[in-house]
Motif scaffolding. Sequence first.
Motif, mmCIF file in Angstrom:
data_model
loop_
_atom_site.group_PDB
_atom_site.id
_atom_site.type_symbol
_atom_site.label_atom_id
_atom_site.label_comp_id
_atom_site.label_asym_id
_atom_site.label_seq_id
_atom_site.Cartn_x
_atom_site.Cartn_y
_atom_site.Cartn_z
ATOM 1 N N GLU A 116 6.424 -0.862 -5.299
ATOM 2 C CA GLU A 116 6.071 -0.939 -3.873
ATOM 3 C C GLU A 116 7.320 -1.056 -3.012
ATOM 4 O O GLU A 116 7.395 -0.452 -1.938
ATOM 5 C CB GLU A 116 5.160 -2.138 -3.606
ATOM 6 C CG GLU A 116 3.756 -1.976 -4.127
ATOM 7 C CD GLU A 116 2.896 -3.210 -3.889
ATOM 8 O OE1 GLU A 116 3.436 -4.285 -3.508
ATOM 9 O OE2 GLU A 116 1.675 -3.112 -4.077
ATOM 10 N N GLY B 56 -4.519 0.974 5.980
ATOM 11 C CA GLY B 56 -3.120 1.319 5.727
ATOM 12 C C GLY B 56 -2.820 2.767 6.052
ATOM 13 O O GLY B 56 -3.719 3.591 6.227
ATOM 14 N N ASP B 57 -1.544 3.085 6.114
ATOM 15 C CA ASP B 57 -1.109 4.452 6.419
ATOM 16 C C ASP B 57 -1.010 5.337 5.180
ATOM 17 O O ASP B 57 -1.000 6.556 5.288
ATOM 18 C CB ASP B 57 0.259 4.429 7.111
ATOM 19 C CG ASP B 57 0.197 3.775 8.478
ATOM 20 O OD1 ASP B 57 -0.859 3.871 9.133
ATOM 21 O OD2 ASP B 57 1.212 3.171 8.890
ATOM 22 N N PHE B 58 -0.891 4.700 4.001
ATOM 23 C CA PHE B 58 -0.639 5.457 2.780
ATOM 24 C C PHE B 58 -1.607 5.072 1.665
ATOM 25 O O PHE B 58 -2.133 3.967 1.634
ATOM 26 C CB PHE B 58 0.795 5.214 2.277
ATOM 27 C CG PHE B 58 1.840 5.628 3.268
ATOM 28 C CD1 PHE B 58 2.201 6.958 3.395
ATOM 29 C CD2 PHE B 58 2.463 4.686 4.075
ATOM 30 C CE1 PHE B 58 3.162 7.352 4.319
ATOM 31 C CE2 PHE B 58 3.427 5.072 4.998
ATOM 32 C CZ PHE B 58 3.775 6.407 5.120
ATOM 33 N N THR C 198 -0.026 10.276 2.638
ATOM 34 C CA THR C 198 -0.678 9.655 3.793
ATOM 35 C C THR C 198 -2.173 9.501 3.529
ATOM 36 O O THR C 198 -2.775 10.304 2.810
ATOM 37 C CB THR C 198 -0.479 10.472 5.086
ATOM 38 O OG1 THR C 198 -1.159 11.715 4.958
ATOM 39 C CG2 THR C 198 0.994 10.661 5.406
ATOM 40 N N SER D 237 -1.408 5.179 -2.582
ATOM 41 C CA SER D 237 -0.490 5.344 -3.706
ATOM 42 C C SER D 237 -1.253 5.235 -5.015
ATOM 43 O O SER D 237 -2.295 4.588 -5.087
ATOM 44 C CB SER D 237 0.601 4.272 -3.671
ATOM 45 O OG SER D 237 1.366 4.379 -2.499
ATOM 46 N N ALA E 174 5.307 1.194 0.281
ATOM 47 C CA ALA E 174 3.862 1.206 0.513
ATOM 48 C C ALA E 174 3.179 0.412 -0.589
ATOM 49 O O ALA E 174 3.645 0.418 -1.735
ATOM 50 C CB ALA E 174 3.322 2.636 0.516
ATOM 51 N N LYS F 83 2.943 8.587 -3.466
ATOM 52 C CA LYS F 83 2.504 8.070 -2.169
ATOM 53 C C LYS F 83 2.241 9.255 -1.265
ATOM 54 O O LYS F 83 3.074 10.156 -1.164
ATOM 55 C CB LYS F 83 3.595 7.176 -1.572
ATOM 56 C CG LYS F 83 3.338 6.754 -0.137
ATOM 57 C CD LYS F 83 4.464 5.880 0.403
ATOM 58 C CE LYS F 83 5.485 6.694 1.160
ATOM 59 N NZ LYS F 83 6.471 5.876 1.886
#
Length: 188
Positions: free
Chosen positions: A52, A141-143, A158, A145, A57, A156
């Motif tokens: 991470e 969240g934006d991502f 989007t 993974s 992320a 990762k």
Amino acid sequence: MVVDPNVYSGPPAEERHPNEMAVYAFLDELGVPYQRCDHEYANTMEDCKAVEQVLGAPICKNLLLTNRKQTDFYLLMMPGDKPFKTKDVTAQLGCARLSFATPEHMMELLGAAPGSASAFELMHDREGKVQLVIDRELMEGDFISGHPCFSTSTLKLTRSDFLDRFLPAVGHKPILVDLPWPEPETEA
């Protein structure tokens, strides 16, 4: 846990397991950009903390679950540090008690090694036997993974590419659930 401090765009230069390479090829075919971090085998969420830091992320927990008869399968995505309680999922899905699927099911349905499940492997679920279940908290969240079939690399991308491009391409529509955090303990 040794983590390569570099973040790569695109597949590895060296050849790897065909199932892993298929994930990279599929994302490239879709035109979905992703970043990749290579590392030693990450067996626990604690191992993933170092990954991470490199990827920037959070890595979600991915659990392949099945019913008692092993006829229904669910891939649950949830925050990595949130405790998992079967009753919270089964109550919201309206199904009987769930347990962890076998390593054989993981390879057969997702083409993934044990401990390496992620939604990226849904591309191998051509018959649609696995229902994707996502804890709504991940949608903040934006991502997104996860490992590409083996937990020696982490990808990762989007959240919007994952939801709007990847999932439709693999024919999976997620069920969103709201998994609770444990109640804080109070001192008597």
